[in-house]
Design a protein around this motif. Structure first.
Motif, PDB file in Angstrom:
ATOM      1  N   ALA A 172       0.824  -1.209   0.000  1.00 38.12           N
ATOM      2  CA  ALA A 172       0.000   0.000   0.000  1.00 38.12           C
ATOM      3  C   ALA A 172       0.860   1.263   0.000  1.00 38.12           C
ATOM      4  CB  ALA A 172      -0.925  -0.009   1.216  1.00 38.12           C
ATOM      5  N   ILE A 173       1.918   1.255   0.788  1.00 32.94           N
ATOM      6  CA  ILE A 173       2.812   2.413   0.865  1.00 32.94           C
ATOM      7  C   ILE A 173       3.506   2.647  -0.472  1.00 32.94           C
ATOM      8  CG2 ILE A 173       4.986   3.204   1.904  1.00 32.94           C
ATOM      9  CD1 ILE A 173       3.913   1.840   4.542  1.00 32.94           C
ATOM     10  N   ASP A 174       3.934   1.583  -1.117  1.00 31.63           N
ATOM     11  CA  ASP A 174       4.583   1.715  -2.429  1.00 31.63           C
ATOM     12  C   ASP A 174       3.627   2.289  -3.477  1.00 31.63           C
ATOM     13  OD1 ASP A 174       6.928   0.740  -1.384  1.00 31.63           O
ATOM     14  OD2 ASP A 174       6.695  -1.292  -2.203  1.00 31.63           O
ATOM     15  N   ILE A 175       2.351   1.969  -3.361  1.00 33.43           N
ATOM     16  CA  ILE A 175       1.351   2.516  -4.291  1.00 33.43           C
ATOM     17  C   ILE A 175       1.118   3.991  -4.019  1.00 33.43           C
ATOM     18  CG2 ILE A 175      -1.110   2.475  -4.914  1.00 33.43           C
ATOM     19  CD1 ILE A 175      -1.012  -0.594  -4.447  1.00 33.43           C
ATOM     20  N   LEU A 176       0.992   4.358  -2.746  1.00 40.40           N
ATOM     21  CA  LEU A 176       0.603   5.724  -2.390  1.00 40.40           C
ATOM     22  C   LEU A 176       1.753   6.722  -2.414  1.00 40.40           C
ATOM     23  CD1 LEU A 176      -1.862   5.034   0.567  1.00 40.40           C
ATOM     24  CD2 LEU A 176      -2.436   5.678  -1.780  1.00 40.40           C
ATOM     25  N   THR A 177       2.984   6.261  -2.243  1.00 43.69           N
ATOM     26  CA  THR A 177       4.111   7.202  -2.169  1.00 43.69           C
ATOM     27  C   THR A 177       4.206   8.111  -3.389  1.00 43.69           C
ATOM     28  OG1 THR A 177       5.349   5.755  -0.665  1.00 43.69           O
ATOM     29  CG2 THR A 177       6.610   7.412  -1.891  1.00 43.69           C
ATOM     30  N   PRO A 178       4.159   7.578  -4.620  1.00 42.83           N
ATOM     31  CA  PRO A 178       4.238   8.487  -5.781  1.00 42.83           C
ATOM     32  C   PRO A 178       2.968   9.307  -6.014  1.00 42.83           C
ATOM     33  CG  PRO A 178       3.955   6.226  -6.516  1.00 42.83           C
ATOM     34  CD  PRO A 178       4.192   6.170  -5.033  1.00 42.83           C
ATOM     35  N   LEU A 179       1.887   8.957  -5.318  1.00 46.39           N
ATOM     36  CA  LEU A 179       0.625   9.687  -5.482  1.00 46.39           C
ATOM     37  C   LEU A 179       0.445  10.776  -4.432  1.00 46.39           C
ATOM     38  CD1 LEU A 179      -1.830   6.671  -6.027  1.00 46.39           C
ATOM     39  CD2 LEU A 179      -0.797   8.120  -7.790  1.00 46.39           C
ATOM     40  N   ALA A 180       1.345  10.862  -3.456  1.00 46.55           N
ATOM     41  CA  ALA A 180       1.123  11.668  -2.256  1.00 46.55           C
ATOM     42  C   ALA A 180       0.706  13.104  -2.531  1.00 46.55           C
ATOM     43  CB  ALA A 180       2.373  11.646  -1.382  1.00 46.55           C
ATOM     44  N   ASP A 181       1.306  13.737  -3.533  1.00 46.89           N
ATOM     45  CA  ASP A 181       1.006  15.144  -3.803  1.00 46.89           C
ATOM     46  C   ASP A 181       0.083  15.343  -4.996  1.00 46.89           C
ATOM     47  OD1 ASP A 181       2.628  16.072  -1.675  1.00 46.89           O
ATOM     48  OD2 ASP A 181       4.415  15.740  -2.904  1.00 46.89           O
ATOM     49  N   LYS A 182      -0.584  14.286  -5.406  1.00 44.09           N
ATOM     50  CA  LYS A 182      -1.475  14.375  -6.565  1.00 44.09           C
ATOM     51  C   LYS A 182      -2.935  14.399  -6.110  1.00 44.09           C
ATOM     52  CE  LYS A 182       1.742  12.016  -9.673  1.00 44.09           C
ATOM     53  NZ  LYS A 182       1.966  10.870 -10.584  1.00 44.09           N
ATOM     54  N   PRO A 183      -3.812  14.971  -6.921  1.00 36.31           N
ATOM     55  CA  PRO A 183      -5.246  14.932  -6.588  1.00 36.31           C
ATOM     56  C   PRO A 183      -5.759  13.503  -6.665  1.00 36.31           C
ATOM     57  CG  PRO A 183      -4.912  15.874  -8.771  1.00 36.31           C
ATOM     58  CD  PRO A 183      -3.550  15.740  -8.168  1.00 36.31           C
ATOM     59  N   SER A 184      -6.666  13.168  -5.782  1.00 38.38           N
ATOM     60  CA  SER A 184      -7.158  11.794  -5.723  1.00 38.38           C
ATOM     61  C   SER A 184      -8.251  11.547  -6.749  1.00 38.38           C
ATOM     62  CB  SER A 184      -7.687  11.478  -4.325  1.00 38.38           C
ATOM     63  OG  SER A 184      -8.780  12.305  -4.012  1.00 38.38           O
ATOM     64  N   SER A 185      -8.468  10.282  -7.028  1.00 40.54           N
ATOM     65  CA  SER A 185      -9.533   9.888  -7.946  1.00 40.54           C
ATOM     66  C   SER A 185     -10.883  10.074  -7.275  1.00 40.54           C
ATOM     67  CB  SER A 185      -9.357   8.425  -8.352  1.00 40.54           C
ATOM     68  OG  SER A 185      -9.596   7.570  -7.241  1.00 40.54           O
ATOM     69  N   GLU A 186     -11.925  10.197  -8.062  1.00 35.33           N
ATOM     70  CA  GLU A 186     -13.275  10.349  -7.511  1.00 35.33           C
ATOM     71  C   GLU A 186     -13.689   9.100  -6.742  1.00 35.33           C
ATOM     72  OE1 GLU A 186     -15.331  13.013  -7.345  1.00 35.33           O
ATOM     73  OE2 GLU A 186     -13.523  14.037  -8.054  1.00 35.33           O
ATOM     74  N   LEU A 187     -13.279   7.935  -7.231  1.00 36.93           N
ATOM     75  CA  LEU A 187     -13.626   6.691  -6.557  1.00 36.93           C
ATOM     76  C   LEU A 187     -13.000   6.658  -5.162  1.00 36.93           C
ATOM     77  CD1 LEU A 187     -15.096   3.948  -7.003  1.00 36.93           C
ATOM     78  CD2 LEU A 187     -12.875   3.014  -7.666  1.00 36.93           C
ATOM     79  N   PHE A 188     -11.751   7.088  -5.068  1.00 34.58           N
ATOM     80  CA  PHE A 188     -11.056   7.109  -3.791  1.00 34.58           C
ATOM     81  C   PHE A 188     -11.737   8.088  -2.831  1.00 34.58           C
ATOM     82  CE2 PHE A 188      -7.581   8.004  -0.826  1.00 34.58           C
ATOM     83  CZ  PHE A 188      -6.976   6.762  -0.672  1.00 34.58           C
ATOM     84  N   LYS A 189     -12.111   9.266  -3.331  1.00 34.08           N
ATOM     85  CA  LYS A 189     -12.800  10.256  -2.503  1.00 34.08           C
ATOM     86  C   LYS A 189     -14.118   9.716  -1.966  1.00 34.08           C
ATOM     87  CE  LYS A 189     -11.052  14.513  -4.658  1.00 34.08           C
ATOM     88  NZ  LYS A 189     -11.433  15.696  -5.465  1.00 34.08           N
ATOM     89  N   LYS A 190     -14.881   9.077  -2.843  1.00 36.04           N
ATOM     90  CA  LYS A 190     -16.179   8.546  -2.431  1.00 36.04           C
ATOM     91  C   LYS A 190     -16.035   7.466  -1.360  1.00 36.04           C
ATOM     92  CE  LYS A 190     -18.618   9.335  -6.827  1.00 36.04           C
ATOM     93  NZ  LYS A 190     -19.245   8.660  -7.999  1.00 36.04           N
ATOM     94  N   SER A 191     -14.901   6.779  -1.385  1.00 39.57           N
ATOM     95  CA  SER A 191     -14.693   5.662  -0.460  1.00 39.57           C
ATOM     96  C   SER A 191     -14.182   6.099   0.898  1.00 39.57           C
ATOM     97  CB  SER A 191     -13.689   4.679  -1.067  1.00 39.57           C
ATOM     98  OG  SER A 191     -14.109   4.220  -2.329  1.00 39.57           O
TER      99      SER A 191
END
Length: 533
Positions: free
Chosen positions: A189-208
């Motif tokens: 999970a950390i390896d997935i999220l590390t490069p995304l840390a400063d990016k806007p999240s997906s709508e699916l992620f927000k809804k969840s």
């Protein structure tokens, strides 16, 4: 609620929520409750937010309150020293006096599987390799929930979940194996999220997301904090692995939870917090004696924010709790001791204050990236003060004289329960102000005591840390109905597996028990990460 009502409530919950062993009725448990087939919903991932929201709300189950009462309140919340019940359930023969009620324990065991493991398992099936951010969330939520289950029972069904053997049984993982899997999943999970840390999240992620509104960086910080928490959990039994995982968490660019605004608290909206119901309208939980002695002795400004003054004439206008595991003849005896203050519509599971205290412990152990122990310790206290808008904590954390207060109960039925006086081995001599030139154990007691105060009311983590470290010092039960299965002076170490698991998955349970430190499925058996000293 009285004991009979608990039985009825348990049957109602079983019927309405389909609480059952994860080893039975897999098809029914995994059946989609929304009418369409999983394949139809998976096409646009419409089911993912609902499942992830269910999982987040069930880590610390907020509804129905009777289920939470059995999941955690009449177990961990009481063993933690935070709370105690004035109600003598079952004639005072129950979990509190170390005679485990099987029906209660079955709910404790099954809730995580039905309400968290199952939805996270389904989300992983939908999203793995397709929607990485949602997959990462499912792993983090699953680990946060199921490490709590493992910390109650020890071995759990995890890597083989929903993978029955030919005879229908399902194998358990030993606690060591399941902890190693937790670390693998958190790393993923950390390896997935590390490069995304400063990016806007997906709508699916927000809804969840019911915690951070879709903020990737805060989820990354939470995952790192959880990894550090679990690393320290195993430090007494697997020091090399603990250091490896802890230093990896500390080294990640996302960092740990920093401010109280980063607290992992699940939003339940306008729904009543389950502790408000259990304490308020039911009157089944009140302040525990230990936390009252610490907060009172330290003149801690969080005391009136955690608890209300007693209204009982014998202790009127005082903050006083009930000692765990004592003689209680009826609910009326202690019904008017200190109640909990009403809690907001958020379920607090992990705080930024805890993250700073974890760093403080990592520092005294010499782990790379942990920083200065005193700075971390004082920042942890200040972060907790900030959470409650209490201003500067410097006067508090520079207090080198205040000690936990003695505990005297004017309504005690047994003289022996008033033995928490100056000089008692169960009354701590720890002060608040940091001391550098003392032993590691003395530093550890100071860190854990303040972490325990800051983490209120999350009793599961508090009980786990008490077993791991022996801190804060708590009071032993006066009435021990375990029949020799739990030592009064060693305290309760785990919960036994419920009979439902034996009747539906007996061979697997027997094998799981054999992996315990002592091959006895009793409350006095130490867990893998809690080796007997």
């Amino acid at each position: 609620m009285n004991y009979k009502t608990f039985k009825i409530a348990g049957l109602v919950m079983a019927a309405t929520l389909c609480f059952s062993s994860c080893t039975k009725n897999f098809e029914d448990i995994n059946k989609n409750p929304y009418g369409s087939t999983d394949e139809e919903l998976a096409a646009d991932f419409a089911l993912v937010p609902a499942l992830l929201q269910q999982a987040q709300r069930s880590i610390y189950l907020y509804q129905p309150a009777p289920t939470f009462q059995l999941q955690q309140n009449l177990l961990s919340d009481i063993y933690s020293g935070y709370m105690m019940s004035p109600t003598p359930f079952g004639g005072n023969i129950n979990n509190i006096t170390y005679s485990f009620v099987d029906g209660w324990i079955n709910t404790t065991f099954s809730t995580g599987y039905t309400n968290v493991m199952n939805p996270c398992y389904k989300v992983a099936g939908f999203t793995k390799g397709k929607v990485p951010d949602s997959y990462a969330m499912s792993l983090i939520v699953k680990v946060e929930a199921m490490h709590r289950t493992s910390d109650i029972f020890g071995p759990i069904i995890y890597s083989k979940y929903n993978t029955p053997n030919g005879d229908g049984s399902v194998d358990y993982d030993s606690q060591k194996d399941v902890y190693y899997t937790f670390f693998e999943e958190l790393k993923t999970a950390i390896d997935i999220l590390t490069p995304l840390a400063d990016k806007p999240s997906s709508e699916l992620f927000k809804k969840s997301d019911l915690v951070y509104g879709g903020n990737y960086k805060q989820w990354l910080q939470f995952a790192n904090t959880l990894r550090l928490r679990l690393a320290l959990r195993i430090v007494n039994v697997d020091a090399a692995k603990a250091k490896l995982e802890g230093e990896a968490a500390l080294a990640n660019a996302g960092g740990l939870l920093q401010t109280y605004k980063d607290n992992f608290t699940v939003d339940i909206g306008s729904t009543t917090h389950p502790l408000n119901t259990i304490c308020g309208s039911w009157g089944d939980i009140l302040m525990g004696a230990p936390i009252g002695t610490y907060l009172g002795g330290y003149n801690d400004p969080r005391l009136p924010l955690y608890f209300k003054k007693a209204v009982d004439p014998a202790v009127k206008d005082r903050y006083i709790g009930i000692r765990n595991g004592i003689n209680i003849d009826g609910k009326a005896r202690y019904a008017d001791y200190s109640k909990l203050m009403d809690l907001p519509g958020k379920l607090q599971l992990v705080t930024a204050a805890e993250a700073w205290f974890l760093k403080a412990e990592a520092a005294i152990r010499g782990w790379a990236g942990a920083g200065n122990a005193q700075t971390n310790y004082e920042t942890g206290i200040q972060t907790s003060f900030n959470q409650y808008s209490l201003g500067s904590a410097s006067t508090y954390y520079n207090n080198a004289t205040s000690l936990p207060a003695e505990y005297i109960d004017p309504k005690a039925m047994t003289a022996g329960q008033n033995d928490i006086k100056k000089g008692s081995q169960y009354l701590s001599t720890i002060t608040i102000k940091w001391e550098e030139g003392v032993t590691l154990d003395r530093k550890l007691e100071r860190i854990i005591t303040q972490k325990w105060i800051a983490n209120f009311p999350e009793g599961q983590e508090a009980w786990s840390e008490f077993r791991r470290t022996g801190y804060p010092k708590l009071f032993p039960v006066v009435v021990n109905n375990s029949g020799g299965k739990v030592s009064t002076t060693d305290f309760v170490r785990r919960a036994p597996f419920p009979s439902n698991e034996y009747s539906t998955n007996g061979a697997a349970v027997a094998k799981a028990v054999s992996t315990l430190s002592e091959p006895k499925d009793v409350g006095g058996t130490h867990l893998w990460w809690d080796p007997k000293k």
